[in-house]
Write a protein that holds these residues in place. Structure first.
Motif, mmCIF file in Angstrom:
data_model
loop_
_atom_site.group_PDB
_atom_site.id
_atom_site.type_symbol
_atom_site.label_atom_id
_atom_site.label_comp_id
_atom_site.label_asym_id
_atom_site.label_seq_id
_atom_site.Cartn_x
_atom_site.Cartn_y
_atom_site.Cartn_z
ATOM 1 N N SER A 87 63.026 17.534 -4.279
ATOM 2 C CA SER A 87 63.633 16.629 -5.255
ATOM 3 C C SER A 87 63.426 15.178 -4.833
ATOM 4 N N ASP A 88 64.371 14.600 -4.138
ATOM 5 C CA ASP A 88 64.302 13.176 -3.794
ATOM 6 C C ASP A 88 63.095 12.820 -2.934
ATOM 7 N N PHE A 89 62.780 13.648 -1.939
ATOM 8 C CA PHE A 89 61.688 13.315 -1.025
ATOM 9 C C PHE A 89 60.354 13.308 -1.770
ATOM 10 N N ASN A 90 60.085 14.364 -2.519
ATOM 11 C CA ASN A 90 58.842 14.416 -3.296
ATOM 12 C C ASN A 90 58.734 13.264 -4.286
ATOM 13 N N ASN A 91 59.837 12.944 -4.938
ATOM 14 C CA ASN A 91 59.803 11.871 -5.930
ATOM 15 C C ASN A 91 59.476 10.515 -5.306
ATOM 16 N N ILE A 134 64.755 10.683 8.167
ATOM 17 C CA ILE A 134 64.495 11.999 8.762
ATOM 18 C C ILE A 134 64.357 11.867 10.273
ATOM 19 N N GLY A 135 63.681 10.812 10.719
ATOM 20 C CA GLY A 135 63.528 10.589 12.153
ATOM 21 C C GLY A 135 64.858 10.455 12.863
ATOM 22 N N VAL A 136 65.797 9.741 12.255
ATOM 23 C CA VAL A 136 67.135 9.607 12.836
ATOM 24 C C VAL A 136 67.789 10.973 12.977
ATOM 25 N N GLU A 137 67.647 11.803 11.949
ATOM 26 C CA GLU A 137 68.259 13.134 11.979
ATOM 27 C C GLU A 137 67.587 14.034 13.017
ATOM 28 N N ILE A 138 66.270 13.994 13.095
ATOM 29 C CA ILE A 138 65.561 14.801 14.095
ATOM 30 C C ILE A 138 65.997 14.419 15.503
ATOM 31 N N PRO A 172 58.544 22.656 4.791
ATOM 32 C CA PRO A 172 58.357 21.678 3.719
ATOM 33 C C PRO A 172 58.458 20.242 4.195
ATOM 34 N N ILE A 173 59.393 19.959 5.104
ATOM 35 C CA ILE A 173 59.524 18.590 5.609
ATOM 36 C C ILE A 173 58.278 18.202 6.389
ATOM 37 N N ILE A 226 59.262 10.326 14.783
ATOM 38 C CA ILE A 226 58.437 11.081 13.831
ATOM 39 C C ILE A 226 57.104 11.465 14.465
ATOM 40 N N GLU A 227 56.507 10.563 15.218
ATOM 41 C CA GLU A 227 55.232 10.877 15.869
ATOM 42 C C GLU A 227 55.399 12.010 16.878
ATOM 43 N N ALA A 228 56.486 11.986 17.635
ATOM 44 C CA ALA A 228 56.724 13.055 18.614
ATOM 45 C C ALA A 228 56.970 14.386 17.906
#
Length: 207
Positions: free
Chosen positions: A102-106, A142-146, A164-165, A185-187
């Motif tokens: 939904s939001d990410f794809n959009n 997403i990086g903060v959450e990871i 999917p992510i 994100i790179e890691a």
């Protein structure tokens, strides 16, 4: 025998193919869409009345919608490491899967169509710039959450949410545009690169 209907360049088909590599089930691929057989043919519409890939036939059980297929395959094969039985843990994974479609794809649709697909209907530079910025903002979140979770989207180990992510993050990295440097994100991406399924259907599957 599991049959997957679709074409390998589709990001949604690659979700299913990646999961199959994680689980090692026997499967066959039947090409539909993406310049192969038209998904508007009656034969395909009997599988999926909305005419979209992927669809699967698992010993007579027909199913469509990529993230629903992921959940079904993990649950039916007893892969509780990917999709636990516990309702709260399962919901934590599923929320990211739903958000991705939904939001990410959009956020990235305009940028991807304009910069990668070169679609003439998506060539407004200002709109593309806004799409890249929105996409990058969500990637940073997403990086903060990871980082908070311990290395993956839903904890310190790989789950269904990472498929999917991870494929959407691969698409972000492939955008020919200026993007922020995000070490977490790179890691995370490097960890995904160590997985055979991502090597086959992420790195080699196209953006």
């Amino acid at each position: 025998m599991l049959t997957i209907f679709g074409y390998r360049a589709s990001i949604n088909v690659r979700k299913v193919l990646w999961l199959c590599e994680e689980m090692n089930p026997a499967y066959r691929m039947e090409n539909w869409g993406g310049g192969t057989r038209s998904t508007s043919e009656p034969e395909f519409l009997r599988l999926n009345p909305v005419g979209m890939v992927p669809a699967i036939d698992d010993a007579g059980f027909v199913l469509w919608e990529s993230n629903t297929i992921l959940r079904y395959l993990a649950a039916s094969r007893g892969r509780k490491d990917l999709l636990p039985d516990d309702a709260r843990l399962r919901a934590s994974i599923e929320k990211w899967m739903e958000w991705q479609v939904s939001d990410f794809n959009n956020s990235w649709r305009v940028a991807f169509q304009g910069l990668v697909r070169r679609n003439p209907d998506y060539q407004d530079k200002e709109v593309i710039t806004r799409s890249v910025a929105a996409f990058s903002d969500l990637v940073a979140r997403i990086g903060v959450e990871i980082d908070r979770q311990g290395g993956y989207v839903c904890g310190d180990s790989f789950t269904l949410a990472d498929i999917p992510i991870g494929l959407s993050l691969h698409r972000w990295r492939a955008l020919p545009a200026e993007k922020p440097h995000l070490p977490v994100i790179e890691a995370y991406y490097e960890r995904l690169c160590s997985r055979r399924g991502f090597q086959m259907h992420g790195l080699n599957g196209g953006p």
